[in-house]
Design a protein around this motif. Structure first.
Motif, mmCIF file in Angstrom:
data_model
loop_
_atom_site.group_PDB
_atom_site.id
_atom_site.type_symbol
_atom_site.label_atom_id
_atom_site.label_comp_id
_atom_site.label_asym_id
_atom_site.label_seq_id
_atom_site.Cartn_x
_atom_site.Cartn_y
_atom_site.Cartn_z
ATOM 1 N N GLU A 75 0.799 -1.221 0.000
ATOM 2 C CA GLU A 75 0.000 0.000 0.000
ATOM 3 C C GLU A 75 0.831 1.269 0.000
ATOM 4 O OE1 GLU A 75 -2.758 0.074 -0.967
ATOM 5 O OE2 GLU A 75 -3.699 -1.830 -0.518
ATOM 6 N N VAL A 76 2.004 1.276 0.650
ATOM 7 C CA VAL A 76 2.796 2.520 0.621
ATOM 8 C C VAL A 76 3.223 2.842 -0.814
ATOM 9 C CG1 VAL A 76 3.673 2.580 2.988
ATOM 10 C CG2 VAL A 76 4.964 1.366 1.272
ATOM 11 N N VAL A 77 3.495 1.808 -1.586
ATOM 12 C CA VAL A 77 3.896 2.041 -2.977
ATOM 13 C C VAL A 77 2.698 2.550 -3.784
ATOM 14 C CG1 VAL A 77 4.792 0.970 -5.078
ATOM 15 C CG2 VAL A 77 5.702 0.272 -2.861
ATOM 16 N N SER A 78 1.559 1.889 -3.634
ATOM 17 C CA SER A 78 0.364 2.308 -4.387
ATOM 18 C C SER A 78 -0.080 3.696 -3.956
ATOM 19 C CB SER A 78 -0.777 1.310 -4.176
ATOM 20 O OG SER A 78 -0.351 0.031 -4.567
ATOM 21 N N ASP A 79 0.002 3.979 -2.658
ATOM 22 C CA ASP A 79 -0.388 5.307 -2.166
ATOM 23 C C ASP A 79 0.493 6.404 -2.755
ATOM 24 O OD1 ASP A 79 -2.395 4.213 -0.703
ATOM 25 O OD2 ASP A 79 -1.428 4.436 1.253
ATOM 26 N N ALA A 80 1.726 6.039 -3.082
ATOM 27 C CA ALA A 80 2.637 7.025 -3.667
ATOM 28 C C ALA A 80 2.393 7.161 -5.174
ATOM 29 C CB ALA A 80 4.085 6.624 -3.406
ATOM 30 N N GLY A 81 1.376 6.486 -5.684
ATOM 31 C CA GLY A 81 1.018 6.597 -7.097
ATOM 32 C C GLY A 81 1.929 5.776 -8.004
ATOM 33 N N LYS A 82 2.650 4.800 -7.422
ATOM 34 C CA LYS A 82 3.555 3.980 -8.236
ATOM 35 C C LYS A 82 3.007 2.562 -8.400
ATOM 36 C CE LYS A 82 7.717 6.420 -6.826
ATOM 37 N NZ LYS A 82 9.109 6.276 -6.444
ATOM 38 N N ARG A 83 3.529 1.882 -9.410
ATOM 39 C CA ARG A 83 3.146 0.482 -9.619
ATOM 40 C C ARG A 83 4.048 -0.379 -8.756
ATOM 41 N NH1 ARG A 83 1.868 -2.354 -15.443
ATOM 42 N NH2 ARG A 83 0.680 -4.065 -14.520
ATOM 43 N N CYS A 84 3.422 -1.212 -7.964
ATOM 44 C CA CYS A 84 4.170 -1.986 -6.981
ATOM 45 C C CYS A 84 4.709 -3.282 -7.593
ATOM 46 C CB CYS A 84 3.239 -2.299 -5.814
ATOM 47 S SG CYS A 84 4.080 -3.134 -4.478
ATOM 48 N N ILE A 85 5.981 -3.591 -7.316
ATOM 49 C CA ILE A 85 6.579 -4.847 -7.796
ATOM 50 C C ILE A 85 6.831 -5.762 -6.606
ATOM 51 C CG2 ILE A 85 8.513 -5.902 -9.018
ATOM 52 C CD1 ILE A 85 9.011 -3.273 -10.422
ATOM 53 N N LEU A 86 6.304 -6.981 -6.689
ATOM 54 C CA LEU A 86 6.530 -7.976 -5.638
ATOM 55 C C LEU A 86 7.470 -9.053 -6.173
ATOM 56 C CD1 LEU A 86 3.474 -6.840 -5.180
ATOM 57 C CD2 LEU A 86 3.229 -8.824 -3.709
ATOM 58 N N ASP A 87 8.594 -9.268 -5.501
ATOM 59 C CA ASP A 87 9.507 -10.369 -5.835
ATOM 60 C C ASP A 87 9.225 -11.462 -4.809
ATOM 61 O OD1 ASP A 87 11.658 -12.147 -5.837
ATOM 62 O OD2 ASP A 87 13.187 -10.600 -6.072
ATOM 63 N N ILE A 88 8.398 -12.426 -5.190
ATOM 64 C CA ILE A 88 7.996 -13.456 -4.219
ATOM 65 C C ILE A 88 8.036 -14.845 -4.864
ATOM 66 C CG2 ILE A 88 6.577 -11.885 -2.850
ATOM 67 C CD1 ILE A 88 4.109 -12.932 -4.195
ATOM 68 N N ASP A 89 8.028 -15.859 -4.025
ATOM 69 C CA ASP A 89 8.130 -17.222 -4.572
ATOM 70 C C ASP A 89 6.772 -17.700 -5.098
ATOM 71 O OD1 ASP A 89 6.746 -17.957 -2.203
ATOM 72 O OD2 ASP A 89 7.648 -19.952 -2.356
#
Ligand SMILES: Nc1nc2c(ncn2[C@@H]2O[C@H](COP(=O)(O)OP(=O)(O)O)[C@@H](O)[C@H]2O)c(=O)[nH]1
Ligand SMILES: Nc1ncnc2c1ncn2[C@@H]1O[C@H](COP(=O)(O)OP(=O)(O)O)[C@@H](O)[C@H]1O
Length: 449
Positions: free
Chosen positions: A214-228
């Motif tokens: 949410e902090v990334v989305s709230d900043a108006g950016k597209r969030c990238i998750l590096d997850i398994d």
């Protein structure tokens, strides 16, 4: 069944079957939906509390999500599957909340937990771009590709900083690469519902907190998750809409070479990662979780393909970052529900005062759940109700002509009936404004839809 709450409501009978809060002696509201009555308010350690009755019996539901900070009164409006809460005297980024009572997420959680569940989520204006979930075996190049993307488009993308119980590598910084944490603390936070997903990977616990996305989305950016792959599967099953990309190595030999050349793992760790890689690749290719599989053979080629996939080819200028829009609610307000999707928030202070310019038309037709804890897709228009142009129009009806008649009529009458007892004169004048098309340019066109 729980105990009756200690506060006293003045008028529960009038309730909120029409979609509005009952006025109470305390700062609590009672909102009736079917056979349930939701009592929202009270100071519960500085946050809003919620209790509800089913057929007159008090029930203590499991309350998910971060609770809103308590405020000096609020108004509730019933929507299809949630209650909209407009907090008075609150900051622009904290004045609109939702209590989800029958959303898909709440229904899922009820089934899972076998008890009554409600969930708080904060209202956010506009939509965030779908997060990118990037998975692939250890050493395939996920981190390298993500770094390249973030370096080339720093204002477009933001990284979801995961929590992990593994030890930090030499160059890794706490809070930047990961939130390095202890197992017992992380397990407690998972239990408390702070994580969107979590999984045990190569013998350590990893997880994406709701906040990280949410902090990334709230900043108006597209969030990238590096997850398994396990994490990707959990996100796929959640209410968060995302784009899922799996990165594949050209061969197991090349994967082993990259892992060894990176030199960040012990021999034991390398062997464990290689053993897991086979299974991850099989899952990545066949599970149906991923929208796209990218082969990372030549790094530059793979990066170009990733950019193409994201609509970022070499000639494209990235779209301007959309700054989050915040709503400045009038400090004290009344609310008129026009239909299931449109709500008008009027300044309570009387008449043709300056503050009345603050009236706001809230559009809830495109609500979308983000990560648990946020409801995105709110839209609004500030209505300059008593501007010179409009008052002129209202005083001179021949300057205005109705839009399509049936629409105008049905909505005007519904506005009138819904506003009964709640500042009818405001609502009626507002309805005039909303359903009359200007024939002069003096009326702000944003007031018309
Ligand atoms: N499920 C899940 N997996 C994660 C998370 N963060 C990292 N991972 C995965 O954990 C694995 C190990 O990551 P890491 O320890 O950084 O090692 P590396 O992949 O070899 O660089 C990778 O597959 C990551 O994608 C998370 O928040 N949740
Ligand atoms: N296409 C590629 N060809 C050769 N080496 C690569 C390629 N992509 C990444 N690498 C290297 O492989 C190693 C592992 O990459 P990394 O991004 O850390 O993988 P992951 O994040 O998937 O574990 C790094 O040393 C990186 O520089």
């Amino acid at each position: 069944m729980g105990e009756a709450p200690t506060f006293i409501l003045q008028d529960l009978k009038n309730g909120t079957a029409n979609g509005f809060e009952s006025k109470t002696e305390t700062l609590d509201t009672a909102t009736i939906i079917g056979d349930k009555k939701y009592v929202i308010g009270g100071a519960d350690g500085g946050t809003l509390s919620v209790k509800f009755q089913i057929l007159g019996e008090w029930v203590n539901p499991i309350v998910l999500g971060t609770k809103p900070i308590s405020c000096n009164g609020h108004t509730t409006v019933i929507l299809k599957d949630r209650i909209l809460i407009l907090k008075k005297n609150s900051k622009p980024d904290d004045c609109i909340w939702f209590l989800e009572v029958d959303t898909q997420y709440v229904r899922q959680q009820k089934k899972l937990l076998g008890t009554e569940v409600v969930a708080w989520s904060k209202g956010v204006v506009g939509n965030a771009e779908k997060p990118l979930v990037i998975s692939g075996p250890s050493g395939v190049g996920k981190g390298t590709l993500i770094s390249m993307l973030m370096k080339e488009f720093p204002s477009m993308f933001g990284f979801s900083v995961s929590h992990t119980t593994r030890a930090a590598r030499g160059m890794e910084k706490n809070g930047v690469h990961y939130h390095f944490t202890e197992k017992s603390i992380m397990e407690k936070e998972i239990e408390d519902g702070k994580f969107l997903e979590s999984a045990s990977v190569h013998g350590n616990l990893y997880g994406t907190s709701v906040e990280a996305v949410e902090v990334v989305s709230d900043a108006g950016k597209r969030c990238i998750l590096d997850i398994d792959v396990q994490g990707a599967r959990s996100v796929r099953a959640s209410s968060l809409e995302a784009k899922f990309i799996f990165i594949c190595p050209p061969s197991m030999e090349e994967l082993e070479k990259r892992l060894r050349d990176r030199g960040t793992e012990t021999e034991e760790q390398i062997l464990k990662r290689l053993r897991n890689a086979q299974n991850e690749i099989e899952q990545g290719k066949s599970s149906g979780i991923f929208d796209t599989i990218l082969y990372n053979d030549k790094l530059e080629e793979c990066y170009e393909n990733l950019k193409k996939l994201l609509g970022l080819n070499c000639c494209a200028t990235p779209p301007p970052k959309s700054a989050p829009r915040e709503i400045n609610l009038p400090l004290d307000h009344s609310v008129s529900k026009i239909d299931d999707n449109k709500i008008i928030i009027n300044c309570i202070s009387s008449g043709l005062e300056k503050e009345s310019k603050n009236s706001i038309m809230l559009d809830v037709s495109s609500l979308k759940r983000g990560a648990p804890g946020r409801t995105r897709g709110l839209d609004y228009q500030v209505i300059d109700m008593f501007s010179d142009g409009l008052s002129h129009q209202l005083a001179n009806p021949e300057l205005a002509e109705p839009t399509i008649q049936p629409f105008h009529n049905s909505h005007l009458s519904s506005a009138n009936s819904l506003c009964g007892g709640f500042y009818p004169s405001h609502a009626k004048e507002m309805a005039w404004q909303l359903w009359f098309k200007p024939t002069s340019t003096s009326l702000d066109p944003t007031c018309i839809w």
